[in-house]
Write a protein that holds these residues in place. Structure first.
Motif, PDB file in Angstrom:
ATOM      1  N   ILE A 109     -74.903  78.043  11.380  1.00 14.81           N
ATOM      2  CA  ILE A 109     -74.494  77.648  10.026  1.00 14.81           C
ATOM      3  C   ILE A 109     -73.152  78.283   9.680  1.00 14.81           C
ATOM      4  O   ILE A 109     -72.274  77.631   9.104  1.00 14.81           O
ATOM      5  CB  ILE A 109     -75.555  78.070   8.980  1.00 14.81           C
ATOM      6  CG1 ILE A 109     -76.837  77.283   9.156  1.00 14.81           C
ATOM      7  CG2 ILE A 109     -75.021  77.886   7.562  1.00 14.81           C
ATOM      8  CD1 ILE A 109     -77.985  77.824   8.325  1.00 14.81           C
ATOM      9  N   SER A 110     -72.974  79.539  10.040  1.00 19.80           N
ATOM     10  CA  SER A 110     -71.738  80.247   9.687  1.00 19.80           C
ATOM     11  C   SER A 110     -70.521  79.585  10.336  1.00 19.80           C
ATOM     12  O   SER A 110     -69.440  79.573   9.747  1.00 19.80           O
ATOM     13  CB  SER A 110     -71.817  81.713  10.072  1.00 19.80           C
ATOM     14  OG  SER A 110     -71.765  81.878  11.470  1.00 19.80           O
ATOM     15  N   LYS A 111     -70.677  79.037  11.521  1.00 18.33           N
ATOM     16  CA  LYS A 111     -69.560  78.338  12.165  1.00 18.33           C
ATOM     17  C   LYS A 111     -69.248  77.020  11.454  1.00 18.33           C
ATOM     18  O   LYS A 111     -68.089  76.642  11.323  1.00 18.33           O
ATOM     19  CB  LYS A 111     -69.874  78.089  13.636  1.00 18.33           C
ATOM     20  CG  LYS A 111     -69.858  79.352  14.448  1.00 18.33           C
ATOM     21  CD  LYS A 111     -70.197  79.103  15.890  1.00 18.33           C
ATOM     22  CE  LYS A 111     -70.259  80.427  16.636  1.00 18.33           C
ATOM     23  NZ  LYS A 111     -70.744  80.277  17.997  1.00 18.33           N
ATOM     24  N   GLN A 112     -70.275  76.335  10.979  1.00 17.66           N
ATOM     25  CA  GLN A 112     -70.069  75.070  10.274  1.00 17.66           C
ATOM     26  C   GLN A 112     -69.477  75.290   8.888  1.00 17.66           C
ATOM     27  O   GLN A 112     -68.625  74.533   8.441  1.00 17.66           O
ATOM     28  CB  GLN A 112     -71.377  74.304  10.137  1.00 17.66           C
ATOM     29  CG  GLN A 112     -71.866  73.716  11.428  1.00 17.66           C
ATOM     30  CD  GLN A 112     -73.067  72.835  11.201  1.00 17.66           C
ATOM     31  OE1 GLN A 112     -73.819  73.015  10.247  1.00 17.66           O
ATOM     32  NE2 GLN A 112     -73.241  71.872  12.087  1.00 17.66           N
ATOM     33  N   GLU A 113     -69.963  76.309   8.202  1.00 16.90           N
ATOM     34  CA  GLU A 113     -69.564  76.561   6.815  1.00 16.90           C
ATOM     35  C   GLU A 113     -68.387  77.540   6.718  1.00 16.90           C
ATOM     36  O   GLU A 113     -67.935  77.856   5.626  1.00 16.90           O
ATOM     37  CB  GLU A 113     -70.750  77.116   6.016  1.00 16.90           C
ATOM     38  CG  GLU A 113     -71.970  76.221   5.993  1.00 16.90           C
ATOM     39  CD  GLU A 113     -71.829  75.059   5.039  1.00 16.90           C
ATOM     40  OE1 GLU A 113     -71.027  75.142   4.087  1.00 16.90           O
ATOM     41  OE2 GLU A 113     -72.539  74.064   5.245  1.00 16.90           O
ATOM     42  N   HIS A 114     -67.933  78.064   7.844  1.00 15.56           N
ATOM     43  CA  HIS A 114     -66.797  78.996   7.916  1.00 15.56           C
ATOM     44  C   HIS A 114     -67.050  80.296   7.152  1.00 15.56           C
ATOM     45  O   HIS A 114     -66.232  80.741   6.365  1.00 15.56           O
ATOM     46  CB  HIS A 114     -65.515  78.324   7.422  1.00 15.56           C
ATOM     47  CG  HIS A 114     -65.227  77.041   8.119  1.00 15.56           C
ATOM     48  ND1 HIS A 114     -64.864  76.984   9.435  1.00 15.56           N
ATOM     49  CD2 HIS A 114     -65.289  75.763   7.690  1.00 15.56           C
ATOM     50  CE1 HIS A 114     -64.686  75.726   9.784  1.00 15.56           C
ATOM     51  NE2 HIS A 114     -64.947  74.954   8.758  1.00 15.56           N
ATOM     52  N   PHE A 115     -68.234  80.899   7.405  1.00 17.26           N
ATOM     53  CA  PHE A 115     -68.547  82.211   6.866  1.00 17.26           C
ATOM     54  C   PHE A 115     -68.176  83.252   7.906  1.00 17.26           C
ATOM     55  O   PHE A 115     -68.278  83.007   9.105  1.00 17.26           O
ATOM     56  CB  PHE A 115     -70.040  82.365   6.562  1.00 17.26           C
ATOM     57  CG  PHE A 115     -70.573  81.404   5.535  1.00 17.26           C
ATOM     58  CD1 PHE A 115     -69.859  81.100   4.397  1.00 17.26           C
ATOM     59  CD2 PHE A 115     -71.806  80.803   5.706  1.00 17.26           C
ATOM     60  CE1 PHE A 115     -70.359  80.227   3.450  1.00 17.26           C
ATOM     61  CE2 PHE A 115     -72.319  79.930   4.765  1.00 17.26           C
ATOM     62  CZ  PHE A 115     -71.588  79.652   3.634  1.00 17.26           C
TER      63      PHE A 115
ATOM     64  N   ILE B 172     -76.738  79.302   2.862  1.00 12.20           N
ATOM     65  CA  ILE B 172     -77.589  79.694   3.987  1.00 12.20           C
ATOM     66  C   ILE B 172     -79.056  79.483   3.645  1.00 12.20           C
ATOM     67  O   ILE B 172     -79.821  78.923   4.437  1.00 12.20           O
ATOM     68  CB  ILE B 172     -77.319  81.156   4.396  1.00 12.20           C
ATOM     69  CG1 ILE B 172     -75.931  81.260   5.016  1.00 12.20           C
ATOM     70  CG2 ILE B 172     -78.389  81.671   5.358  1.00 12.20           C
ATOM     71  CD1 ILE B 172     -75.465  82.672   5.267  1.00 12.20           C
ATOM     72  N   GLN B 173     -79.467  79.888   2.462  1.00 11.80           N
ATOM     73  CA  GLN B 173     -80.869  79.730   2.052  1.00 11.80           C
ATOM     74  C   GLN B 173     -81.260  78.258   1.990  1.00 11.80           C
ATOM     75  O   GLN B 173     -82.340  77.870   2.432  1.00 11.80           O
ATOM     76  CB  GLN B 173     -81.113  80.394   0.688  1.00 11.80           C
ATOM     77  CG  GLN B 173     -82.560  80.361   0.256  1.00 11.80           C
ATOM     78  CD  GLN B 173     -83.455  81.145   1.186  1.00 11.80           C
ATOM     79  OE1 GLN B 173     -83.163  82.283   1.497  1.00 11.80           O
ATOM     80  NE2 GLN B 173     -84.529  80.545   1.638  1.00 11.80           N
ATOM     81  N   ARG B 174     -80.359  77.413   1.480  1.00  8.75           N
ATOM     82  CA  ARG B 174     -80.635  75.971   1.390  1.00  8.75           C
ATOM     83  C   ARG B 174     -80.832  75.378   2.781  1.00  8.75           C
ATOM     84  O   ARG B 174     -81.777  74.628   3.024  1.00  8.75           O
ATOM     85  CB  ARG B 174     -79.496  75.265   0.662  1.00  8.75           C
ATOM     86  CG  ARG B 174     -79.670  73.766   0.538  1.00  8.75           C
ATOM     87  CD  ARG B 174     -78.521  73.106  -0.224  1.00  8.75           C
ATOM     88  NE  ARG B 174     -77.200  73.594   0.145  1.00  8.75           N
ATOM     89  CZ  ARG B 174     -76.512  73.189   1.231  1.00  8.75           C
ATOM     90  NH1 ARG B 174     -77.028  72.313   2.056  1.00  8.75           N
ATOM     91  NH2 ARG B 174     -75.299  73.671   1.476  1.00  8.75           N
ATOM     92  N   ARG B 175     -79.962  75.733   3.728  1.00 15.26           N
ATOM     93  CA  ARG B 175     -80.062  75.199   5.089  1.00 15.26           C
ATOM     94  C   ARG B 175     -81.325  75.711   5.790  1.00 15.26           C
ATOM     95  O   ARG B 175     -81.971  74.968   6.538  1.00 15.26           O
ATOM     96  CB  ARG B 175     -78.828  75.566   5.895  1.00 15.26           C
ATOM     97  CG  ARG B 175     -77.529  74.993   5.379  1.00 15.26           C
ATOM     98  CD  ARG B 175     -77.382  73.505   5.622  1.00 15.26           C
ATOM     99  NE  ARG B 175     -77.288  73.170   7.015  1.00 15.26           N
ATOM    100  CZ  ARG B 175     -76.165  73.129   7.723  1.00 15.26           C
ATOM    101  NH1 ARG B 175     -75.015  73.384   7.149  1.00 15.26           N
ATOM    102  NH2 ARG B 175     -76.199  72.817   8.996  1.00 15.26           N
ATOM    103  N   LEU B 176     -81.702  76.961   5.547  1.00 19.41           N
ATOM    104  CA  LEU B 176     -82.939  77.489   6.121  1.00 19.41           C
ATOM    105  C   LEU B 176     -84.156  76.787   5.537  1.00 19.41           C
ATOM    106  O   LEU B 176     -85.114  76.490   6.260  1.00 19.41           O
ATOM    107  CB  LEU B 176     -83.037  79.000   5.898  1.00 19.41           C
ATOM    108  CG  LEU B 176     -82.109  79.855   6.749  1.00 19.41           C
ATOM    109  CD1 LEU B 176     -82.136  81.301   6.255  1.00 19.41           C
ATOM    110  CD2 LEU B 176     -82.476  79.773   8.215  1.00 19.41           C
TER     111      LEU B 176
END
Length: 74
Positions: free
Chosen positions: A23-29, A52-56
């Motif tokens: 997720i961090s790679k997609q959302e650039h975190f 992150i919580q929404r995707r989880l």
């Protein structure tokens, strides 16, 4: 020399950790991989934590079996 970073510490199981890294790679975190069960989200503001919580939650809903999900045609 000591470096201080503002952010959020995330503790989770290894499969969830891999999903959060993805997720961090997609959302650039900016995420620092600490060990098997810990991640550090640099600048972990409310927007990034909510994303992150929404995707989880979406992943959990996709992979959870419910009796009500059965086909009623059978």
């Amino acid at each position: 020399m000591v470096h201080v970073y503002k952010g959020s510490l995330i503790e989770c199981d290894p499969p969830t950790k891999q999903f959060v890294l993805w997720i961090s790679k997609q959302e650039h975190f900016d995420v620092i991989d600490i060990d098997e069960t810990h991640l550090f989200l640099q600048g972990g503001d409310e927007r990034s934590m909510n994303a992150i919580q929404r995707r989880l939650d979406e992943l959990q809903n996709e992979n959870t079996y419910s009796v009500f999900d059965k086909d009623v045609d059978k």
